[in-house]
Scaffold this active site. Structure first.
Site, PDB file in Angstrom:
ATOM      1  N   LYS A 161      -5.482   3.922  10.856  1.00 46.02           N
ATOM      2  CA  LYS A 161      -5.562   2.457  10.769  1.00 46.02           C
ATOM      3  C   LYS A 161      -4.404   1.903   9.937  1.00 46.02           C
ATOM      4  O   LYS A 161      -3.716   0.970  10.353  1.00 46.02           O
ATOM      5  CB  LYS A 161      -6.885   2.043  10.125  1.00 46.02           C
ATOM      6  CG  LYS A 161      -6.938   0.576   9.748  1.00 46.02           C
ATOM      7  CD  LYS A 161      -8.163   0.230   8.953  1.00 46.02           C
ATOM      8  CE  LYS A 161      -8.046   0.408   7.471  1.00 46.02           C
ATOM      9  NZ  LYS A 161      -7.414  -0.671   6.712  1.00 46.02           N
ATOM     10  N   ASN A 162      -4.190   2.472   8.750  1.00 37.91           N
ATOM     11  CA  ASN A 162      -3.165   1.904   7.869  1.00 37.91           C
ATOM     12  C   ASN A 162      -1.757   2.095   8.406  1.00 37.91           C
ATOM     13  O   ASN A 162      -0.852   1.338   8.059  1.00 37.91           O
ATOM     14  CB  ASN A 162      -3.285   2.477   6.456  1.00 37.91           C
ATOM     15  CG  ASN A 162      -4.467   1.877   5.710  1.00 37.91           C
ATOM     16  OD1 ASN A 162      -5.089   0.930   6.184  1.00 37.91           O
ATOM     17  ND2 ASN A 162      -4.783   2.438   4.558  1.00 37.91           N
TER      18      ASN A 162
HETATM   19  C1  UD1 Z   1      -2.722   0.078   0.876  1.00 39.24           C
HETATM   20  C2  UD1 Z   1      -3.788   0.468   1.863  1.00 39.24           C
HETATM   21  C3  UD1 Z   1      -5.122   0.636   1.156  1.00 39.24           C
HETATM   22  C4  UD1 Z   1      -4.981   1.620  -0.010  1.00 39.24           C
HETATM   23  C5  UD1 Z   1      -3.810   1.258  -0.912  1.00 39.24           C
HETATM   24  C6  UD1 Z   1      -3.514   2.309  -1.961  1.00 39.24           C
HETATM   25  C7  UD1 Z   1      -3.079  -0.551   3.922  1.00 39.24           C
HETATM   26  C8  UD1 Z   1      -3.275  -1.615   4.916  1.00 39.24           C
HETATM   27  N1  UD1 Z   1      -3.875  -0.589   2.861  1.00 39.24           N
HETATM   28  O1  UD1 Z   1      -3.108  -1.169   0.302  1.00 39.24           O
HETATM   29  O2  UD1 Z   1      -6.072   1.123   2.099  1.00 39.24           O
HETATM   30  O3  UD1 Z   1      -6.171   1.612  -0.777  1.00 39.24           O
HETATM   31  O4  UD1 Z   1      -2.607   1.087  -0.127  1.00 39.24           O
HETATM   32  O5  UD1 Z   1      -3.234   3.521  -1.356  1.00 39.24           O
HETATM   33  O6  UD1 Z   1      -2.255   0.324   4.088  1.00 39.24           O
HETATM   34  N2  UD1 Z   1       0.282  -3.997  -6.534  1.00 39.24           N
HETATM   35  C9  UD1 Z   1       0.874  -4.933  -7.355  1.00 39.24           C
HETATM   36  N3  UD1 Z   1       1.635  -5.912  -6.772  1.00 39.24           N
HETATM   37  C10 UD1 Z   1       1.850  -5.975  -5.433  1.00 39.24           C
HETATM   38  C11 UD1 Z   1       1.258  -5.004  -4.608  1.00 39.24           C
HETATM   39  C12 UD1 Z   1       0.479  -4.013  -5.199  1.00 39.24           C
HETATM   40  O7  UD1 Z   1       0.686  -4.915  -8.558  1.00 39.24           O
HETATM   41  O8  UD1 Z   1       2.554  -6.879  -4.971  1.00 39.24           O
HETATM   42  C13 UD1 Z   1      -0.544  -2.931  -7.136  1.00 39.24           C
HETATM   43  C14 UD1 Z   1      -2.009  -2.964  -6.655  1.00 39.24           C
HETATM   44  O9  UD1 Z   1      -2.777  -3.857  -7.393  1.00 39.24           O
HETATM   45  C15 UD1 Z   1      -2.415  -1.521  -6.840  1.00 39.24           C
HETATM   46  C16 UD1 Z   1      -1.126  -0.751  -6.556  1.00 39.24           C
HETATM   47  O10 UD1 Z   1      -0.072  -1.686  -6.677  1.00 39.24           O
HETATM   48  O11 UD1 Z   1      -2.812  -1.285  -8.161  1.00 39.24           O
HETATM   49  C17 UD1 Z   1      -1.055  -0.091  -5.203  1.00 39.24           C
HETATM   50  O12 UD1 Z   1      -1.375  -1.056  -4.221  1.00 39.24           O
HETATM   51  P1  UD1 Z   1      -0.724  -1.007  -2.768  1.00 39.24           P
HETATM   52  O13 UD1 Z   1      -0.194   0.357  -2.521  1.00 39.24           O
HETATM   53  O14 UD1 Z   1       0.201  -2.159  -2.614  1.00 39.24           O
HETATM   54  O15 UD1 Z   1      -1.990  -1.258  -1.868  1.00 39.24           O
HETATM   55  P2  UD1 Z   1      -2.035  -2.025  -0.476  1.00 39.24           P
HETATM   56  O16 UD1 Z   1      -0.713  -1.916   0.199  1.00 39.24           O
HETATM   57  O17 UD1 Z   1      -2.630  -3.384  -0.665  1.00 39.24           O
END
Ligand code: UD1
Length: 424
Positions: free
Chosen positions: A22-23
């Protein structure tokens, strides 16, 4: 709305084919906004998030059709650069349209995704990345309004360091950089297999990317890209869920269509708990006898133990012979499932960013409520471990990321049915 009714106490046994990730699909789909043409995404999972993203792309003028797990996308006529709130609110990954729209059309208006059920999930890294590529970013009436600022109307290559390893920000900025003028270097980029799948797809569209599979990605921007076909990698989280469910029910289950390399941390934790795993090419057979040993896990970016499989691990550890600690540094508040597991008789305590599962208590069926996608998978596993009937409400969460889960579990011997309900 639907719920699951589960009769616990059955051992899972048999073979299950794992779907496309999915991701990965959610990262592959928006690439069609980078180039006009017809794309085929093979091994696409048929789940609710894919339908939601298809509708979002539809609102931008892309024709999307899923036929037997091949997703056909026709982006010949993109008619809008605005991702409205009604789509974005349903799925955070909708923000992935920002990078490609901005890179190709010089502008994008994308609703801010807002919070989610397991705590704040900011998008600052996505926005900072676009700014570093020369875009102006403003937030107006709940929308991110992004525009290129150069006289050529193109993004400009730059060095972008991510303070935090972020899957989403890496996806978004990588897509944007492919059409920027000049070189972009991303450091501390996420290296999840879904990113590698995306990067390889971008290369097959004509992008020039070095360092694929590492935390430093170097992109030489090109003037234009072209449509392509791609194979989606197997879903490592779906695979982890079935493996954990098999171990939790002391089962004997073989997974087909998996990439065992993507599952190393989960496989190791399962082996440490006493499960036997037999890996052969793209299949994994798990057999489990007796109660698992308690095994602590700490989530980490790939190749660490995935945060998306920690709730399932907590359910599994309820069968263990001692105490197991589960720490989530990626999403420290992702423990909403704990109070629901307690309704089944689980002995779990929570602390800042972690929970401790004290295994061995008797679990008995009850009504529980899903709060997010992976929490619902945890409740289904616990329901299969409990004595008697468990009703799992709000299964629309699980439908976001698992194709036909109740049918697949039934084929493995679980007693689970989906019924419409007014309860929610
Ligand atoms: C993606 C996955 C999700 C998974 C997560 C971590 C998809 C669609 N979703 O979510 O299933 O749980 O990776 O493996 O692929 N963060 C920031 N600022 C930002 C973006 C992220 O501080 O702009 C932080 C988040 O709060 C978190 C960390 O970075 O603590 C990792 O998040 P991220 O890898 O970005 O998660 P998603 O891409 O939202």
């Amino acid at each position: 709305m639907d719920k699951f009714i589960i009769e616990g106490g059955r051992r899972l046994q048999g073979t299950v084919a794992i779907s496309g990730a999915k991701n990965a699909t959610l990262a592959l789909m928006p690439t069609c906004l980078l180039a006009p043409g017809v794309f085929h995404l093979r091994n696409t999972p048929n789940n609710r998030d894919v339908w939601t993203f298809s509708r979002l792309l539809g609102s931008l003028g892309v024709h999307a059709e899923l036929n037997q797990n091949t997703l056909f996308l026709d982006s010949t006529n993109v008619t809008s650069t605005e991702a409205p709130y009604e789509h974005v609110k349903k799925m955070r990954a909708s923000i992935y349209v920002l990078g490609p729209l901005l890179a190709r059309f010089g502008e994008a208006r994308v609703s801010l995704p807002g919070g989610c059920n397991f705590g704040p999930r900011p998008v600052d890294l996505h926005l900072k990345g676009m700014e570093r590529l020369g875009a102006s970013i403003e937030v107006e009436s709940g929308y991110i309004v992004a525009k290129t600022t150069s006289s050529t109307n193109r993004l400009q290559g730059n060095h972008i360091h991510f303070d935090v390893s972020s899957v989403g920000a890496t996806v978004n900025v990588l897509m944007a950089a492919t059409l920027a003028e000049g070189e972009t270097v991303l450091t501390n980029a996420a290296l999840e297999p879904e990113i590698t799948n995306l990067a390889r797809m971008l290369v097959s569209m004509g992008a020039v990317i070095d360092g694929i599979g590492t935390t430093t990605l170097t992109v030489q921007g090109v003037d234009a890209l072209h449509a392509t076909d791609v194979d989606t990698i197997p879903d490592r989280i779906e695979a982890a869920t079935y493996l954990i469910a098999a171990a939790a029910t002391k089962g004997d289950v073989t997974l087909r269509n998996v990439n065992p390399y993507h599952l190393t941390a989960v496989i190791q934790a399962l082996e440490d708990s006493g499960a036997e795993l037999d890996i052969n090419g793209e299949t994994i057979r798990l057999t489990m006898e007796g109660a698992p040993k308690p095994v602590d896990i700490t989530t980490a970016p790939y190749p660490g133990y995935p945060t998306d499989a920690q709730a399932q691990w907590a359910a599994y550890m309820l069968a263990s012979t001692g105490a197991a600690r589960i720490r989530d540094h990626i999403y420290p508040t992702r423990f909403g499932y704990v109070s629901e597991l307690q309704r089944l008789g689980a002995d779990i305590t929570t602390d800042e960013g972690s929970c401790t599962v004290n295994g061995g208590s008797k679990l008995s069926g009850a009504t529980v409520m899903s709060s997010d996608l992976r929490a619902s998978a945890s409740l289904v596993i616990a329901g299969m471990m409990a004595e008697g009937h468990t009703d799992v409400l709000r299964v629309y969460h699980i439908d976001r990321g698992y194709e036909n889960i109740e049918q697949r579990l039934r084929e493995l011997g679980a007693v689970i049915q989906r019924v419409p309900t007014d309860e929610y």
